[in-house]
Design an enzyme around this catalytic site. Structure first.
Site, PDB file in Angstrom:
ATOM      1  N   GLN A 210     -27.394  -3.746  16.968  1.00 17.24           N
ATOM      2  CA  GLN A 210     -27.111  -5.454  16.649  1.00 17.24           C
ATOM      3  C   GLN A 210     -27.728  -6.055  17.967  1.00 17.24           C
ATOM      4  OE1 GLN A 210     -23.241  -3.782  15.938  1.00 17.24           O
ATOM      5  NE2 GLN A 210     -22.580  -5.939  15.406  1.00 17.24           N
ATOM      6  N   PHE A 241     -21.422  -3.014  12.207  1.00 13.69           N
ATOM      7  CA  PHE A 241     -20.099  -3.166  12.484  1.00 13.69           C
ATOM      8  C   PHE A 241     -20.116  -2.979  13.542  1.00 13.69           C
ATOM      9  CE2 PHE A 241     -20.251  -0.419   8.773  1.00 13.69           C
ATOM     10  CZ  PHE A 241     -20.336  -1.044   7.523  1.00 13.69           C
ATOM     11  N   GLU A 245     -23.980  -3.595  19.160  1.00  9.82           N
ATOM     12  CA  GLU A 245     -23.857  -3.896  19.899  1.00  9.82           C
ATOM     13  C   GLU A 245     -23.956  -3.290  21.773  1.00  9.82           C
ATOM     14  OE1 GLU A 245     -21.470  -7.823  21.317  1.00  9.82           O
ATOM     15  OE2 GLU A 245     -20.860  -6.860  19.435  1.00  9.82           O
ATOM     16  N   ARG A 323      -9.668 -11.547  22.496  1.00  4.60           N
ATOM     17  CA  ARG A 323      -9.657 -12.266  21.080  1.00  4.60           C
ATOM     18  C   ARG A 323      -8.003 -11.974  20.642  1.00  4.60           C
ATOM     19  NH1 ARG A 323     -13.111 -14.420  17.077  1.00  4.60           N
ATOM     20  NH2 ARG A 323     -15.214 -14.885  18.190  1.00  4.60           N
ATOM     21  N   ARG A 355     -15.801  -5.153  14.767  1.00  8.16           N
ATOM     22  CA  ARG A 355     -15.857  -5.920  12.972  1.00  8.16           C
ATOM     23  C   ARG A 355     -14.144  -6.390  13.451  1.00  8.16           C
ATOM     24  NH1 ARG A 355     -17.321  -5.146   7.322  1.00  8.16           N
ATOM     25  NH2 ARG A 355     -18.085  -7.728   6.033  1.00  8.16           N
ATOM     26  N   PHE A 357     -13.682  -7.527  16.463  1.00  7.31           N
ATOM     27  CA  PHE A 357     -13.596  -7.234  18.023  1.00  7.31           C
ATOM     28  C   PHE A 357     -11.991  -8.016  18.423  1.00  7.31           C
ATOM     29  CE2 PHE A 357     -15.316  -9.383  21.759  1.00  7.31           C
ATOM     30  CZ  PHE A 357     -16.214  -7.964  21.960  1.00  7.31           C
ATOM     31  N   THR A 455     -16.596 -15.478  22.547  1.00  4.32           N
ATOM     32  CA  THR A 455     -15.321 -16.083  23.382  1.00  4.32           C
ATOM     33  C   THR A 455     -16.269 -16.676  24.464  1.00  4.32           C
ATOM     34  OG1 THR A 455     -14.457 -14.413  23.475  1.00  4.32           O
ATOM     35  CG2 THR A 455     -13.582 -15.485  22.375  1.00  4.32           C
ATOM     36  N   ALA A 524     -19.557 -11.945  16.005  1.00  3.98           N
ATOM     37  CA  ALA A 524     -18.701 -12.401  16.443  1.00  3.98           C
ATOM     38  C   ALA A 524     -18.710 -13.117  15.464  1.00  3.98           C
ATOM     39  CB  ALA A 524     -18.538 -13.912  17.432  1.00  3.98           C
ATOM     40  N   GLU A 726     -16.540 -11.133   9.410  1.00  2.21           N
ATOM     41  CA  GLU A 726     -15.488 -10.829  10.365  1.00  2.21           C
ATOM     42  C   GLU A 726     -14.315 -11.141   9.132  1.00  2.21           C
ATOM     43  OE1 GLU A 726     -16.004  -9.471  14.430  1.00  2.21           O
ATOM     44  OE2 GLU A 726     -15.958 -12.176  13.819  1.00  2.21           O
TER      45      GLU A 726
END
Length: 777
Positions: A210, A241, A245, A323, A355, A357, A455, A524, A726
């Site tokens: 990703q 998902f 990342e 988060r 997904r 986060f 964020t 995100a 998400e």
């Protein structure tokens, strides 16, 4: 891409059209090319990681002689072979070694890598390594970590109002506890990378990621190369998902290192069991909450201490834990609130993005608190939820001091309540439960308010590249990645709309760090928001050039040049898009442009835990009805009704798909998907035989999904759309609360059952037995 034909009045495939995924036909025909499908270059070698038999401790002996002598083995890699930094951490914290050096920190951690002529030869040889060490007692659970003061980073706190005073003044108080389990990504395509050595020591990497730019920069650092020497490409992933990342950098780095050392292309493809053992999961989070409220159920004060099981390293745990804190409030105004979150270090694989986060876990803890208040005051939980909703002009400040300016849940929830027949079904379920001593039904309507933006502020940027060739065909590239969500199609629709051409003339191309640099992860939920705006900016740049050229060519004002479906009006002249482009080319007009976008308005000061970390919020709500067997603990979802706000939908078909898929994935997380480590610290649920994701049979027979027809976006997003990746996952919180509602019926809905997530049959049965014992006491 379909060769759809537009009409005089409308292009084929503009925004708001329900188009199928750009690869849908190739998917069902088996023609879509994933990395393992790429024709392997001549001489391609295969890599497999090797690990120790003990879970954690200092390595005292590493004997790989038998590995190197195994059939087909070309070379064996250890940490000493890494020329640069032995770290694939997304934050460069130095705690994520590509290959462990001197110590093992979790079961299955790669210590060496075997490079062989075939995939099977590499895997067989990897089992021959002798790794001895001084085994230590592993820290596995949240309780273990708290008892040993084991942390990966500092505890963070956000606070607003005088919580102690408000709690002391509250007429009623309650305390509670909840454990929210993790989740394996279980993407269909596992971790895979193909590294091809190029001239001058460069590397060309096909990586299932990703975040191509992060893989590029991390691999460059690991190989001690400048970033321009590493090019990363990804056409598509077979699911991600969040699990692709930060995680892919390790496997891409190993493949690249082996390619440099051997001079041959090298593929690293993890077996499913290895993938589940060696890659991170959704974070398990514990919440201990204390709430003050009045007799009507108004929440007057809330105090929660969270603890996140991060694994052996930081990875993205700080941002994920933050988060979780950001979303503890969900849809509810908390006048006085304190939220803390400890980040715990355990001897397990480092947990990572998934997904939502961290938001879903925080939301679960907050919703459990609201449900407890409702039971305490003797009200339907829906009524207490609505009572505590955020306001419009007042009662609209979050725990992190952001003003909520776009709250729509009052209207959306009222609509869902009416259309789903919630009140009628509540009465029917009560009647059913009174007449059925074994099977009990439950019902819950839960809302979702989810913040959209990274964020980490600097990540909120995107780039795009558009070429128009002289025949009028269009090449589109941007920094977003396609993992099945339909991003590529949406961005193509945006560009088609801008040029007023049929979407079929736009060529979707693989994400490539050599075309668009320094991109952020497709994560995100911001993929379309950011890359769509960047692509629109690039298209508008070319469009302005074409308008200026047409105005000069046909002697009219710029304002008299109109882009109409597949044609251009320039004063009194009408010509096709192809004709205009060719004329512009012959007149040496530049037909290529880049576009860039940075999300406006956002800022956040983590030291004071205040600011505006989100550009806007996405909203939705779901009603779920379940049945449980009080003798076995089995549960089934009977009916689901959803209304979700996607703003002005760019592609309703893709959005509906995301809502349905997100909900089912969330349902699995909260019911059947249980991660379990034994006392030695070994993950025992590392295959579909022991780890149960939802199947087709788990989809509720009654499953109604609607995009909210009043949806828009008060912020200037791409065509006023909203993110949809998400937020739908959290709609499945309604399933968990419906199960809780069914168990609560055994105690006449007076208390919240002692039920943690996931609500497996075992946990449901234990909660049922505890509730029955409480009633009998």
């Amino acid at each position: 891409m379909d060769k759809m034909q537009g009409t005089k009045d409308r292009i084929a495939g503009g925004i708001a059209e329900s188009l199928r995924h750009d690869s849908a036909i190739n998917h069902v025909r088996g023609r879509s090319t994933y990395i393992d499908d790429i024709l392997e270059p001549r001489g391609t070698l295969h890599l497999a990681p090797g690990s120790a038999d003990f879970v954690c401790g200092r390595i005292t002996r590493l004997d790989l002689s038998a590995v190197g002598q195994a059939p087909g083995v070309v070379t064996v890699l250890t940490a000493s072979d890494i020329p640069g930094h032995n770290d694939f951490s997304p934050t460069h914290s130095g705690d994520d070694p590509v290959l462990a050096d001197g110590a093992v920190e979790y079961s299955g951690q790669p210590i060496f890598a075997v490079v062989a002529e075939t995939h099977e030869q590499a895997r067989v040889a990897a089992r021959l390594g002798i790794v001895e060490g001084e085994a230590e007692t592993p820290i596995i659970s949240i309780d273990d970590a708290l008892a040993n003061n084991s942390y990966v980073s500092d505890t963070h706190v956000m606070e607003r109002g005088d919580v102690k005073a408000a709690m002391a003044a509250a007429p009623h108080t309650l305390s509670g506890h909840m454990d929210v389990g993790g989740q394996d990504h279980f993407y269909l395509e596992g971790q895979v990378a193909l590294a091809i050595p190029m001239e001058d020591g460069d590397i060309y990497l096909h990586s299932s990621t990703q975040h191509p730019s992060e893989v590029q920069h991390n691999v460059a650092n690991i190989l001690d190369l400048p970033a321009h020497s590493v090019t990363v490409e990804v056409r598509r992933m077979g699911g991600a998902f969040g699990g692709k990342e930060s995680q892919p950098a390790q496997w891409a780095a190993l493949a690249a290192l082996a390619a440099i050392k051997t001079g041959c292309p090298v593929k690293c493809r993890l077996d499913r069991d290895d993938d589940m053992i060696m890659t991170g999961k959704r974070h398990e989070i514990r919440g201990d909450w204390h709430v003050g409220f009045d007799g009507e159920g108004h929440i007057l004060a809330a105090d929660v201490d969270m603890a996140t099981r991060c694994g052996y390293s930081k990875d993205l745990s700080d941002a994920i834990s933050d988060r979780a804190m950001f979303h503890f409030d969900n849809a509810y105004y908390l006048d006085a609130v304190r939220i803390s979150c400890a980040r715990l270090k355990t001897n397990t694989v480092s947990n990572t993005a998934f997904r939502g986060f961290g938001g879903p876990q925080g939301m679960m803890i907050g919703e459990r608190m609201v449900e407890a208040v409702a039971r305490a005051v003797g009200k339907d939980p829906l009524d207490v939820r609505k009572l505590n909703f955020y306001g419009i002009d007042e009662r609209n400040i979050t725990p992190f001091h952001m003003t909520v300016e776009d709250f729509v849940l009052d209207e959306l929830v009222d609509e869902l309540e009416e259309k789903s027949g919630y009140r009628r079904r509540r009465l029917e379920i009560a009647d059913f439960n009174r007449g059925n001593p074994v099977i009990k039904k439950g019902l819950a309507l839960t809302p979702v308010k989810f913040g959209i933006s990274f964020t980490t502020t600097f990540l909120n940027q995107a780039g795009a590249l558009i070429h128009i060739y002289k025949d009028g065909s269009i090449h589109l590239n941007h920094g977003g990645t396609e993992m099945g969500q339909g991003l590529f199609m949406k961005v193509a629709q945006i560009v088609a709309e801008e040029f007023q051409v049929d979407v079929g003339r736009i060529k979707i191309s693989a994400t490539n760090t050599g075309k668009v640099p320094n991109t952020s992860a497709t994560a995100a939920s911001s993929g379309t928001d950011m890359n769509g705006m960047a692509a629109q900016a690039a298209a508008q740049t070319i469009k302005r050039r074409l308008i200026a050229f047409a105005a000069q060519e046909f002697d009219c004002a710029d304002g008299d040049v109109k882009f109409l479906p597949n044609r251009i009006n320039a004063g009194n002249h009408v010509l096709t898009f192809d004709e205009l482009v060719n004329k512009a080319y012959l007149s040496r007009v530049q037909l290529s442009a880049t576009g860039f976008y940075r999300t406006p308005k956002i800022h956040y000061d983590r030291e004071t835990a205040s600011g505006r970390p989100f550009f806007y919020f996405a909203y939705g709500a779901a009603v779920s009805e379940v049945a449980i067997d009080t003798l076995t603990g089995e549960s089934r979802v009977l009916a689901v009704d959803i209304i979700h706000d996607v703003g002005k939908s760019l592609n309703p078909a893709l959005d509906i798909g995301q809502i349905e898929g997100g909900f089912v994935q969330g349902m699995g997380w909260l019911t059947s998907e249980e991660l379990w480590w034994n006392d030695e610290g070994r993950l025992m649920t590392h295959a579909p035989s022991t780890y149960k994701i939802p199947t087709c049979g788990d989809r509720p027979e009654h499953f109604n999904i609607a995009i909210w027809d009043k949806g828009t976006n008060v912020e200037n997003t791409i065509h006023r759309s909203k993110a949809v990746g998400e937020p739908p996952l959290m709609l499945a919180i309604s399933v968990f609360h419906a199960i809780s509602d069914a168990i609560s019926s055994l105690g006449d809905y007076a208390v919240v059952p002692d039920l943690d997530a996931p609500a497996t049959p075992e946990r449901i049965l234990m909660a049922v037995q505890a509730m029955k014992a409480r009633v009998q006491a």
